[in-house]
Scaffold this active site. Structure first.
Site, PDB file in Angstrom:
ATOM      1  CB  VAL A   1      -0.299-109.695 -49.352  1.00 33.70           C
ATOM      2  CG1 VAL A   1      -1.087-109.191 -47.723  1.00 33.70           C
ATOM      3  CG2 VAL A   1       0.293-111.012 -48.922  1.00 33.70           C
TER       4      VAL A   1
ATOM      5  N   GLY B   1      -3.572-104.754 -48.763  1.00 37.24           N
ATOM      6  CA  GLY B   1      -3.506-104.126 -47.488  1.00 37.24           C
ATOM      7  C   GLY B   1      -1.991-104.372 -47.038  1.00 37.24           C
TER       8      GLY B   1
ATOM      9  N   GLY C   1       0.131-103.114 -40.925  1.00 39.67           N
ATOM     10  CA  GLY C   1      -0.471-103.701 -39.910  1.00 39.67           C
ATOM     11  C   GLY C   1      -0.615-105.475 -40.237  1.00 39.67           C
TER      12      GLY C   1
ATOM     13  CE1 TYR D   1     -13.161-103.103 -40.193  1.00 37.33           C
ATOM     14  CE2 TYR D   1     -14.259-104.040 -38.292  1.00 37.33           C
ATOM     15  CZ  TYR D   1     -13.178-103.840 -39.085  1.00 37.33           C
ATOM     16  OH  TYR D   1     -12.029-104.565 -38.923  1.00 37.33           O
TER      17      TYR D   1
ATOM     18  CB  ALA E   1     -22.845-104.315 -42.237  1.00 41.49           C
TER      19      ALA E   1
ATOM     20  CB  THR F   1      -2.864-102.834 -36.636  1.00 39.20           C
ATOM     21  OG1 THR F   1      -4.146-102.584 -36.804  1.00 39.20           O
ATOM     22  CG2 THR F   1      -2.795-104.507 -36.670  1.00 39.20           C
TER      23      THR F   1
END
Ligand code: NAP
Length: 245
Positions: free
Chosen positions: A9, A11, A15, A153, A155, A188
């Protein structure tokens, strides 16, 4: 649902990524939580409570860094991760007319190039080991509708959706499914900076009248990663509380 599976995973230190680690571990998976912030990745692994879970540093924008984690996982566990969830992501908001190339590219690098690198290297590891797998990419609902101040972001996230469909087409015959999740507004650290006056305008647009919780996205990620979603690939699934309907 995920007993015996090994999940990577990205990140995973914060969050949605941390929640994905928690839900997938609850469902029986061993977790490799990877994050640019090594301390937070290790914190996630420790929260899961078990020596089978690990937290590792990884910068998804660096091919060397991703390759080191992918080969390290194979060495430590004896097989590649067959469940991969791409949660690493950043925002750097600015109006289009003022946005520098550098700011635009920083977001594309983490969100889109990072997803590409992780998908390519983990899919190749699965194919080499002759195991199937499932890759879940976290895109965003704003990749569909656009969002003021987020041309980089949006895009990147629209790109992640198209990329996921191509990956699904290329990898399906190898037994690898690829799907995207399009979260709406999820509570988050990424969205903690949103000013109150923006929140006031946003909340009436959410049918359920509240932001989502990270675990509400994580439950879908775990499902898509599992064999219960065995006939799903190339899908973009929204988790938005009915935002913007
Ligand atoms: P978050 O809490 O900020 O988590 C993102 C994590 O990714 C952080 O731990 C961050 O580390 C890490 N990261 C940043 N750059 C990285 C890199 N180069 N390599 C590896 N890890 C890196 O944000 P979140 O809300 O959980 O977001 C998770 C995903 O969901 C993102 O792709 C985001 O775009 C997407 N999403 C979120 C929402 C929302 O409303 N929250 C909505 C739609 C989609 P640092 O904190 O050290 O930067």
């Amino acid at each position: 649902m995920l007993t015996g599976k090994l999940a990577l995973v990205t990140g995973g230190g914060s969050g949605i990524g941390r929640a994905v680690c928690q839900v997938m571990a609850r469902e029986g998976a061993r977790i490799v939580a990877a994050d640019i912030n090594e301390a937070s990745a290790k914190e996630t692994a420790a929260m899961l409570g078990g020596a089978e879970h690990v937290g590792v540093p990884m910068d998804v924008t660096s091919e060397e860094s991703v390759a080191a984690v992918v080969s390290g996982v194979r060495e430590k566990f004896g097989s590649p991760a067959s469940c991969v969830v791409n949660c690493a992501g950043i925002t750097k908001d600015c109006f289009l007319r003022d946005m520098s190339v550098e700011t635009f590219m920083q977001v594309i690098d983490v969100n889109l190039k990072g997803t590409f690198l992780i998908t390519r290297l983990t899919a190749n590891a699965m194919i080499d080991a002759k195991v199937g797998g499932s890759i879940v990419n976290i895109a965003s609902i704003v990749g569909k509708g656009g969002n003021i101040g987020q041309c980089n972001y949006t895009a990147s996230k629209a790109g992640v959706e198209g990329f996921t469909r191509t990956a699904a087409k290329e990898l399906g015959r190898k037994g690898i499914r690829c799907n995207a999740i399009l979260p709406g507004f999820i509570d988050t650290p990424m969205v903690s900076y949103v000013p109150d006056k923006v929140m006031e305008k946003l909340l009436p647009l959410i049918v359920l009248g509240r932001p989502g919780r990270p675990e509400e996205v994580a439950e879908l990620a775990a499902f898509l990663a599992s064999e219960r979603a065995s006939y799903m690939t190339g899908a973009s699934v929204e988790v938005t509380g009915g935002y913007g309907m």
